[in-house]
Design a protein around this motif. Sequence first.
Motif, PDB file in Angstrom:
ATOM      1  N   ALA A  28       0.754  -1.246  -0.093  1.00 42.37           N
ATOM      2  CA  ALA A  28      -0.083   0.046   0.138  1.00 42.37           C
ATOM      3  C   ALA A  28       1.063   1.331   0.039  1.00 42.37           C
ATOM      4  O   ALA A  28       0.526   2.195  -0.689  1.00 42.37           O
ATOM      5  CB  ALA A  28      -0.988   0.053   1.079  1.00 42.37           C
ATOM      6  N   GLY A  29       1.991   1.304   0.910  1.00 44.89           N
ATOM      7  CA  GLY A  29       2.922   2.295   0.835  1.00 44.89           C
ATOM      8  C   GLY A  29       3.580   2.425  -0.667  1.00 44.89           C
ATOM      9  O   GLY A  29       3.593   3.853  -1.013  1.00 44.89           O
ATOM     10  N   SER A  40       2.130   6.720  -6.818  1.00 45.22           N
ATOM     11  CA  SER A  40       0.984   7.585  -7.452  1.00 45.22           C
ATOM     12  C   SER A  40       1.190   9.116  -6.754  1.00 45.22           C
ATOM     13  O   SER A  40       0.081   9.896  -7.036  1.00 45.22           O
ATOM     14  CB  SER A  40      -0.233   7.119  -7.059  1.00 45.22           C
ATOM     15  OG  SER A  40      -0.515   7.032  -5.500  1.00 45.22           O
ATOM     16  N   GLY A  41       2.376   9.326  -6.116  1.00 43.35           N
ATOM     17  CA  GLY A  41       2.540  10.909  -5.637  1.00 43.35           C
ATOM     18  C   GLY A  41       1.884  11.022  -4.347  1.00 43.35           C
ATOM     19  O   GLY A  41       1.879  12.455  -4.039  1.00 43.35           O
ATOM     20  N   HIS A  42       1.293  10.106  -3.823  1.00 37.78           N
ATOM     21  CA  HIS A  42       0.506  10.477  -2.467  1.00 37.78           C
ATOM     22  C   HIS A  42       1.140  10.348  -1.103  1.00 37.78           C
ATOM     23  O   HIS A  42       0.903  10.430  -0.046  1.00 37.78           O
ATOM     24  CB  HIS A  42      -0.826   9.760  -2.519  1.00 37.78           C
ATOM     25  CG  HIS A  42      -1.561  10.165  -3.464  1.00 37.78           C
ATOM     26  ND1 HIS A  42      -1.931   9.348  -4.526  1.00 37.78           N
ATOM     27  CD2 HIS A  42      -2.482  11.227  -3.752  1.00 37.78           C
ATOM     28  CE1 HIS A  42      -2.907   9.948  -5.248  1.00 37.78           C
ATOM     29  NE2 HIS A  42      -3.180  11.001  -4.833  1.00 37.78           N
ATOM     30  N   ALA A  43       2.761   9.786  -1.292  1.00 37.31           N
ATOM     31  CA  ALA A  43       3.345   9.518  -0.266  1.00 37.31           C
ATOM     32  C   ALA A  43       4.834  10.147  -0.308  1.00 37.31           C
ATOM     33  O   ALA A  43       5.680   9.459  -0.425  1.00 37.31           O
ATOM     34  CB  ALA A  43       3.440   8.126   0.083  1.00 37.31           C
ATOM     35  N   PRO A  44       5.036  11.555  -0.468  1.00 35.66           N
ATOM     36  CA  PRO A  44       6.287  11.990  -0.873  1.00 35.66           C
ATOM     37  C   PRO A  44       7.250  11.729   0.144  1.00 35.66           C
ATOM     38  O   PRO A  44       8.588  11.853  -0.207  1.00 35.66           O
ATOM     39  CB  PRO A  44       5.994  13.754  -0.934  1.00 35.66           C
ATOM     40  CG  PRO A  44       4.462  13.775   0.094  1.00 35.66           C
ATOM     41  CD  PRO A  44       3.926  12.514  -0.204  1.00 35.66           C
ATOM     42  N   GLU A  45       6.861  11.438   1.487  1.00 37.02           N
ATOM     43  CA  GLU A  45       8.004  11.190   2.533  1.00 37.02           C
ATOM     44  C   GLU A  45       8.836   9.846   2.169  1.00 37.02           C
ATOM     45  O   GLU A  45       9.922   9.797   2.377  1.00 37.02           O
ATOM     46  CB  GLU A  45       7.325  10.945   3.948  1.00 37.02           C
ATOM     47  CG  GLU A  45       6.225   9.846   4.071  1.00 37.02           C
ATOM     48  CD  GLU A  45       5.053  10.065   3.686  1.00 37.02           C
ATOM     49  OE1 GLU A  45       4.200   9.083   3.698  1.00 37.02           O
ATOM     50  OE2 GLU A  45       4.669  11.227   2.906  1.00 37.02           O
ATOM     51  N   SER A  66      14.540   7.501   3.289  1.00 37.24           N
ATOM     52  CA  SER A  66      13.434   6.583   3.633  1.00 37.24           C
ATOM     53  C   SER A  66      14.041   5.250   3.348  1.00 37.24           C
ATOM     54  O   SER A  66      13.926   4.941   2.247  1.00 37.24           O
ATOM     55  CB  SER A  66      12.061   6.749   2.814  1.00 37.24           C
ATOM     56  OG  SER A  66      11.265   5.824   3.008  1.00 37.24           O
ATOM     57  N   PHE A  67      14.123   4.435   4.314  1.00 30.18           N
ATOM     58  CA  PHE A  67      14.440   3.160   4.308  1.00 30.18           C
ATOM     59  C   PHE A  67      13.277   2.321   3.646  1.00 30.18           C
ATOM     60  O   PHE A  67      13.480   1.410   2.587  1.00 30.18           O
ATOM     61  CB  PHE A  67      15.091   2.477   5.603  1.00 30.18           C
ATOM     62  CG  PHE A  67      16.201   2.931   5.839  1.00 30.18           C
ATOM     63  CD1 PHE A  67      17.685   2.766   5.455  1.00 30.18           C
ATOM     64  CD2 PHE A  67      16.269   3.633   7.170  1.00 30.18           C
ATOM     65  CE1 PHE A  67      18.727   3.243   6.227  1.00 30.18           C
ATOM     66  CE2 PHE A  67      17.299   4.442   7.664  1.00 30.18           C
ATOM     67  CZ  PHE A  67      18.718   4.016   6.972  1.00 30.18           C
ATOM     68  N   VAL A  68      12.219   2.566   3.961  1.00 25.60           N
ATOM     69  CA  VAL A  68      11.021   1.940   3.259  1.00 25.60           C
ATOM     70  C   VAL A  68      10.888   2.387   1.818  1.00 25.60           C
ATOM     71  O   VAL A  68      10.810   1.429   1.100  1.00 25.60           O
ATOM     72  CB  VAL A  68       9.556   2.338   4.227  1.00 25.60           C
ATOM     73  CG1 VAL A  68       8.546   1.659   3.474  1.00 25.60           C
ATOM     74  CG2 VAL A  68       9.993   1.663   5.765  1.00 25.60           C
TER      75      VAL A  68
END
Length: 216
Positions: free
Chosen positions: A115-116, A122-127, A133-135
């Motif tokens: 999900a992440g 899709s540009g909804h999790a810029p972090e 970000s390891f993830v």
Amino acid sequence: MKFAKPLPSYLLQRYQGWHATTYTENKAWYRRLADEGQRPRAMVISCCDSRVHVTSIFGADTGEFFIHRNIANLVPPYEPDGLQHGTSATVEYAVTALKVAHLIVLGHSNCGGVAGCMSMCSGHAPELDEKTSFVGRWMDILRPGYAAIEHVEGEQERLRALEKKAVCVSLENLMTFPFIEEAVNNGTLSLHGLWTDIGEGSLEYYEAKDDKFLPV
């Protein structure tokens, strides 16, 4: 290391209960495993999601499975670049040292890592796009899979398709490892893709001939 603490009491009590029952009743088997070493027939690469319990799903005993868990059950492509690769090292040990006969990639429903990845792509999790970000950098492995499911209609349908695509991406990446390709080609190793629905308790397998997942 002054920051380490003793086990919480609930875990200590569970250990003591296990030692007094399961271990005591099977002491000879545990000592045999310790003395003779492990000889697992299969390796399972699964998600580290706490709801995915590989040994319970297959009713496995101690010593049966060589298990590696990571976010979204992903395998990176073969990259001997001198960096640290925990998953690649585990796969190498399973195939070249333990000589497992089966290598299983197990995906699952409601996968937070997948999900992440979908949110990031899709540009909804810029972090997650941040270099720190390891993830996010781990989920880069699945970016090609996201491109392949963009046409699927419906958010939940796309998520489920990407969960299954994560299994396929890992299977494809496994075949980039020379020692795996050699073992598969000479018939000493077989690769398997599975996906389980946590809520339903169902299991599906990847059928390469038809390029789809089917109920077991």
